[in-house]
Write an enzyme that holds these catalytic residues in place. Structure first.
Site, PDB file in Angstrom:
ATOM      1  N   LYS A  38       0.812  -1.079  -0.020  1.00 41.95           N
ATOM      2  CA  LYS A  38      -0.049   0.121  -0.240  1.00 41.95           C
ATOM      3  C   LYS A  38       0.783   1.124  -0.172  1.00 41.95           C
ATOM      4  CE  LYS A  38      -3.769   2.593   0.552  1.00 41.95           C
ATOM      5  NZ  LYS A  38      -2.889   3.760   0.305  1.00 41.95           N
ATOM      6  N   ARG A  65      -9.895   9.033  -7.537  1.00 41.79           N
ATOM      7  CA  ARG A  65     -10.810   8.126  -7.541  1.00 41.79           C
ATOM      8  C   ARG A  65     -12.334   8.401  -7.736  1.00 41.79           C
ATOM      9  NH1 ARG A  65     -10.360   5.832  -1.264  1.00 41.79           N
ATOM     10  NH2 ARG A  65     -11.652   7.110   0.023  1.00 41.79           N
ATOM     11  N   GLU A 112      -1.358   4.841  -7.929  1.00 44.42           N
ATOM     12  CA  GLU A 112      -1.137   5.513  -6.659  1.00 44.42           C
ATOM     13  C   GLU A 112      -0.177   6.644  -7.448  1.00 44.42           C
ATOM     14  OE1 GLU A 112      -2.435   6.024  -2.271  1.00 44.42           O
ATOM     15  OE2 GLU A 112      -2.836   4.448  -4.149  1.00 44.42           O
ATOM     16  N   GLU A 220       2.909   1.777   4.723  1.00 43.16           N
ATOM     17  CA  GLU A 220       1.474   1.950   5.395  1.00 43.16           C
ATOM     18  C   GLU A 220       1.003   0.588   5.633  1.00 43.16           C
ATOM     19  OE1 GLU A 220      -1.370   4.145   2.886  1.00 43.16           O
ATOM     20  OE2 GLU A 220      -1.410   5.720   4.578  1.00 43.16           O
ATOM     21  N   LYS A 235     -16.373  -0.036  -2.696  1.00 47.69           N
ATOM     22  CA  LYS A 235     -15.702  -0.917  -1.816  1.00 47.69           C
ATOM     23  C   LYS A 235     -16.597  -2.197  -1.586  1.00 47.69           C
ATOM     24  CE  LYS A 235     -14.195   0.316   3.030  1.00 47.69           C
ATOM     25  NZ  LYS A 235     -13.956   1.107   3.992  1.00 47.69           N
ATOM     26  N   LYS A 241      -7.819  -4.328   3.160  1.00 49.25           N
ATOM     27  CA  LYS A 241      -6.803  -3.678   3.959  1.00 49.25           C
ATOM     28  C   LYS A 241      -6.093  -4.364   4.915  1.00 49.25           C
ATOM     29  CE  LYS A 241      -9.507   0.225   4.574  1.00 49.25           C
ATOM     30  NZ  LYS A 241      -9.898   1.088   5.184  1.00 49.25           N
TER      31      LYS A 241
END
Length: 351
Positions: A38, A65, A112, A220, A235, A241
């Site tokens: 991440k 996003r 990212e 992270e 989501k 995560k």
């Protein structure tokens, strides 16, 4: 804070769900997990669409996003990086190009975005989002060599425009990403294009070992993917995560003022934040410069003519990240602190 940007393309990319050990174990029973590092940046949906096949005419949009433009990368009458660059038609989309990428009818990189500082070091999320939030006309272009794009997905534009899931598994998409990033490196070497650091793991122990390795190196954490799952919208399960619970996002619902008789009397020293978990906390520990900035904005709002007071209080509803030392059993936080605003193209939306 810059003006609110409009939605350009409703990309609605898949977002990882919260850690769910039962769901992860269910995947491991039948297969393995893809563990992606991440990155500490800002989610980027880079959309490239040729308007006429192989003529060099195309449209390039650097979007959040939420499908909105980053203010620092776009301004009135001026497109973002690589827009109208002839190398797309000459080297990338042309059927005669040696490094032709995938999806010649257009594609979106799910990635990212990280901005580097003047010394070439990666900025943390707070620095990257703050830079992208600034007005381009006032602060100028970001040098291309200061842009780092870490790619973990690539989807054809017709699938994005359909609004539906893209039926290619994460296991296969890894190879599509490698091919597309390789082509981008050849065609646009001034930008740092990277494939996300990734590892296939076959147990929860391996997953957490990799996560700890990333954390120990200052990262992270990781995102775990079901290799047989496909790229989806919003989501949902299929991505999880694996990050520590030492920060939480929320929205500003009030101001915290300095105590009367103390050094910061009359100053905004933090925000009341409604966290996504439902708890309201006082997130303070901001710098003196931030106190001055926030207080000036509120004072200016309070001294306006009553007819001009229809606008909400400055910062009301702004999305923020709150850091903390520990989460108690009742869900409240120990030592919550304001970390940064999460809105970029729109202060009210987390990006």
């Amino acid at each position: 804070m810059s003006k609110v940007e409009a939605v350009v393309i409703a990309t609605n990319p898949q977002r990882p769900a919260d850690y769910n050990e039962a769901a992860l174990l269910a995947v491991l029973e039948d297969a393995y997990l893809i563990a992606d590092k991440k990155e500490d940046g800002v989610r980027l949906n880079l959309c490239v669409t040729p308007s006429v096949a192989f003529t060099g005419a195309f449209n390039v949009e650097w979007l959040s996003r939420e499908g909105k433009r980053f203010p620092r990368l776009n301004s009135a009458g001026r497109k973002g990086p690589l827009s109208r660059d002839p190398r797309w038609g000459r080297d990338f989309f042309s059927p005669f190009a040696s490094m032709q990428g995938l999806f010649p009818q257009g594609f979106m990189l799910d990635a990212e975005l990280i901005v580097k500082n003047e010394f070439g070091a990666d900025m943390a999320c707070k620095g990257t989002s703050g830079t992208l939030r600034r007005d381009r006309e006032e602060h100028g272009d970001i040098p291309l060599e200061h842009l780092k794009v870490v790619v973990f997905g690539v989807v054809p534009m017709d699938a994005i425009e359909s609004g539906k899931d893209y039926p290619v598994t994460h296991a296969v998409m890894k190879y599509h990403v490698e091919a597309q990033v390789g082509a981008l490196k050849e065609t646009f070497p001034e930008i740092q294009w990277e494939v996300v650091e990734s590892l296939d793991v076959f147990s929860l122990e391996e997953l957490h070992q990799f996560n700890n390795k990333i954390r120990d190196a200052g990262g992270e954490g990781v995102v775990a993917k079901d290799p047989n799952g496909v790229w989806k919208r919003s989501k949902v399960n299929g991505m999880w995560k694996i990050v520590p619970k030492d920060n939480e996002d929320g929205k500003v619902v009030g101001l915290v003022w300095g105590t009367e008789g103390k050094a910061n009397e009359g100053k905004v020293i933090g925000f009341e934040v409604l966290l996504e978990s439902g708890h309201v906390v006082n997130a303070c520990k901001i710098s003196q410069a931030q106190m001055e900035e926030f207080t000036d904005a509120v004072n200016h709002w309070e001294t306006r003519e009553e007819s001009e007071r229809d606008a909400p209080m400055p910062y009301e509803g702004h999305t923020v990240r709150v850091t903390f030392m520990e989460r108690y059993e009742n869900g409240s936080l120990r030592h919550p602190s304001f970390d940064c605003f999460r809105g970029i193209s729109d202060p009210l939306i987390k990006e």
